[in-house]
Design a protein around this motif. Structure first.
Motif: not given
Length: 788
Positions: A665, A672, A701-703, A706
């Protein structure tokens, strides 16, 4: 052709050239095919959806054609800024006729095939926008958001002594706050070392559906307005083309002669006294030369001409359109191959003198890299973390002072900001330069004012300072804008517009890279305990983070050495919007310069000297981003280690905010794997953040992990103490300790007594500040213990 003599024959040729521009501008609105009406106009020749603007176009075409004559006569270096925002078809038509458009876009050739493509692409899917956009050769100002044309024009001519920036100001645009303020820019122009701005106020009388204010003023009132702002207005008014051409030509000669006389006097006699600069008020009908009446509605000279004058939704509209297009007599203007006839072509300037080819409007062509001192020479000596206290912005000031020194002969670097350079602790720059000011100076009262000053902070307008900077860097120079963090929000949309400009430019191979738009946000939310609630707003980070990832960069250096490294990088960068949040108050210094360079290069890192996990899996990750969150996070880990030494804490500091976003992004984003290596996949993360907590959640938020608990600004705080600002928003050390304990499941009830102790400290803090008025000594005088 003799461009010096205004003969009837010359004016007739100018009128023919103007007709050609008007024809092409109208054809771009309507035609898919049959661009010169060489066959009867049919329904299939017309676009199915007609989108664009006409009302401002003929007047701007008129101006462009007349500026061409001035450029030829004086061999004048000149750019044109179109302020009205709409009517991009006028600029495209002129750039096409002069040849600069086809040089940039060879597919839009100067023949019938090219004409067809020129017309089809306008406001058409996969084509070009209806504004004077980045895709338009010769443009540095899109005008999608009205109000900044004069600011951009002045930014373009600072340190450009031979350049005249002609600036068309729409009378609707003139009603915006930034444009109304822009008339004061003449108080900052040095006739010796700067160029000149020629505003041309285009009074066509109407906005989208209302009359414009300035167009309804009497000549007496309009005259008083401009003279009161230090301008000398010349009026060109009417609707008869023959009369208007002669008026405009004679007026432009008078005005340019006047500009050159002012500059000659200043440069030969060293006279920097502020002159009264000329300007032009051009009054023409809206939609000039277009349809007079459609469906019983008056078009020319009314708001009805603003957008598309003939909607083509009725059979009789075909004949109206054909009559309108044929009124320009394109058959007299273009040869059999669709090319402008030679006798009209010779009216256009040649080479780089063409407005569409002027290098100043493609500033990267003129850009020279700054000569920068070695930022390491300004290092703060940090024997151990937290052992030294300095003011980050004061340290940066020494570096910026020497940037001025090293580039003094180039005159290609300025600071911009609204009356805040001293407040933002950049005081050291005044050792080598002054504030730009071309007004009377009161000895014994005023400080650091001079006509040749290079610090642009003598106007209390964020809009103006930002606009000047944008114009300055768009024409190939360097600088930065320093502002109170809360009030950088005033130029939210300006920064967004510039980011959009850069995003488009990144897809245009012919647009050369320009220096980055550097925004230095200081006097930040955590330093506004004395100014209170109105001065607290870190939301610019949220706003700018949503712009294209290939353009936006956000940095929050935790100390002076990191700030020096960050700003050096930003001043070297190109085609970015760099937002840097920096502290100006005394703060502990954490990293040596060597450590800072490594940390800033990576953008994120584990501070092993502040961690207690010793290479094992941590019980909790304590992360921080920003100077104040870093201070409080370090104090929190210090407390936790003293009270519960068995708890394993991994301490993470973030400088480059976009490292948190995934790599797919943002180009700065961590993979990651790298993210999980730092933050783990499942351990609790307590994150102390400078701004609104939701931004961290949005970025992460996509990791995988959370289990993140973000402490940041929650719109709390008024006139209080510095530490209480942090307490009210729960980024203070005591609340961070509580958060860590409460989010480590393995602790069970072991942390209950420490949680209670922290709550007691919060009560003690409140009582103390209400009784004494300052923070408790154990907070105000806290020093990093080194986890002893």
């Amino acid at each position: 052709m003799n461009h010096d003599v205004i003969t009837d024959e010359y004016l007739e040729k100018m009128d023919a050239y103007w007709r050609a521009t008007n024809y092409l501008a109208a054809a771009q609105l309507y035609l898919l095919d049959n661009p010169l009406l060489r066959e009867p106009l049919q329904k299939e020749h017309i676009k199915k959806k007609i989108v664009g603007h006409w009302g401002t176009v003929p007047g701007q075409n008129f101006i462009y054609v007349h500026l061409n004559r001035v450029i030829n006569k004086y061999d004048q270096d000149m750019i044109l800024l179109s302020g009205p925002g709409h009517g991009g078809n006028f600029f495209v038509a002129n750039a096409y006729l002069e040849g600069s458009y086809s040089e940039v876009y060879p597919n839009i050739s100067r023949d019938m095939d090219g004409l067809q493509k020129l017309c089809k692409q306008f406001s058409f899917p996969g084509g070009i926008s209806s504004h004077v956009a980045p895709e338009t050769p010769g443009s540095i100002h899109e005008g999608g958001e009205l109000g900044y044309s004069i600011a951009h024009a002045f930014g373009a001519v600072f340190d450009n002594p031979e350049l005249i920036a002609a600036c068309v100001v729409g009378d609707g645009e003139a009603e915006t706050g930034p444009l109304a303020t822009s008339w004061q820019s003449n108080k900052f122009l040095n006739p010796v070392s700067d160029g000149a701005v020629l505003p041309i106020l285009h009074l066509n009388g109407f906005k989208i559906s209302n009359p414009t204010i300035l167009a309804r003023l009497s000549r007496e009132e309009l005259d008083a307005f401009f003279k009161g702002n230090g301008w000398k207005p010349y009026y060109v008014e009417g609707s008869d083309p023959k009369e208007m051409h002669r008026k405009m030509a004679e007026t432009l000669d008078t005005v340019v002669d006047e500009i050159k006389a002012i500059q000659k006097n200043a440069r030969e006699n060293g006279d920097t006294t502020r002159p009264v600069w000329p300007m032009i008020v051009l009054r023409t009908p809206k939609g000039w030369t277009g349809p007079k009446v459609v469906d019983g509605n008056k078009i020319e000279g009314s708001f009805q001409a603003h957008q598309v004058p003939v909607m083509m939704d009725k059979p009789e509209h075909m004949q109206i359109l054909q009559d309108w297009l044929e009124s320009y007599h394109a058959e007299e203007l273009f040869d059999e191959n669709g090319r402008l006839i030679p006798e009209l072509q010779e009216l256009s300037p040649k080479g780089d003198r063409r407005i569409g080819a002027n290098p100043h409007a493609n500033g990267g062509k003129l850009l020279h890299d700054l000569r920068l001192p070695d930022f390491r020479d300004y290092a703060v000596d940090v024997p151990t973390p937290g052992s030294v206290e300095k003011q980050d912005m004061i340290e940066l000031g020494g570096y910026i002072r020497d940037v001025f020194k090293l580039n003094d002969d180039q005159k290609n670097f300025r600071i911009f900001g609204p009356d805040e350079t001293m407040s933002n602790r950049l005081n050291k720059v005044f050792e080598v330069t002054n504030r730009d000011w071309n007004n009377p100076i009161e000895e014994g009262t005023d400080q650091f004012l001079a006509a040749d000053g290079r610090v642009m902070d003598s106007m209390l307008s964020e809009h103006m300072c930002e606009g000047w900077l944008e114009g300055y860097i768009l024409t190939g120079r360097h600088g930065f804008f320093a502002s109170y963090e809360a009030f950088i929000r005033i130029i939210d949309s300006m920064a967004a517009q510039h980011a959009k400009w850069l995003k488009v430019c990144n897809g245009l191979s012919w647009r050369q890279p320009i220096s980055s738009l550097n925004l230095l946000l200081t006097s930040n939310v955590w330093q506004q305990d004395h100014n209170g609630f109105t001065h607290q707003d870190p939301g610019f980070l949220d706003h700018i983070s949503n712009k294209k990832a290939d353009v936006v960069r956000i940095y929050l250096p935790p100390d002076a050495n990191c700030l020096l490294s960050t700003m050096d990088h930003c001043l070297k960068s190109k085609n970015y919007v760099n937002a840097v949040v920096a502290s100006k108050h005394p703060r502990p210094q954490w990293l040596t310069m060597e450590q800072a360079v490594k940390h800033c290069t990576q953008g994120i890192g584990i501070w092993d000297w502040a961690s207690t996990d010793n290479g094992d899996d941590p019980d909790v990750v304590l992360a921080c981003c920003g100077d104040t969150p870093t201070l409080e996070a370090l104090a929190a880990v210090d407390i936790l280690h003293k009270e519960m030494p068995d708890v394993k804490v991994r301490f993470v500091n973030v400088v480059d905010l976009m490292r948190l976003e995934p790599k797919d992004k943002h180009p700065h984003g961590l993979s990651d794997v790298d993210y999980d290596t730092i933050f783990t996949k499942d351990k609790p993360i307590v994150f102390a953040f400078h701004g609104y907590p939701t931004l961290i959640h949005e970025l992460t938020y996509t990791r995988h992990n959370h289990n993140i608990h973000v402490h940041g600004y929650h719109e709390e705080g008024t006139i209080t103490t510095p530490f209480d600002m942090r307490v009210q928003n729960k980024i203070d050390r005591f609340n961070l300790v509580i958060a860590m304990i409460n989010n480590i499941p393995s602790l069970g009830n072991k942390g209950a007594y420490l949680v209670q102790k922290m709550k007691d400290k919060l009560v003690e803090h409140k009582t103390y500040i209400h009784d004494v008025g300052i923070d408790m000594p154990e907070v105000a005088e806290w020093k990093w213990s080194g986890l002893k």
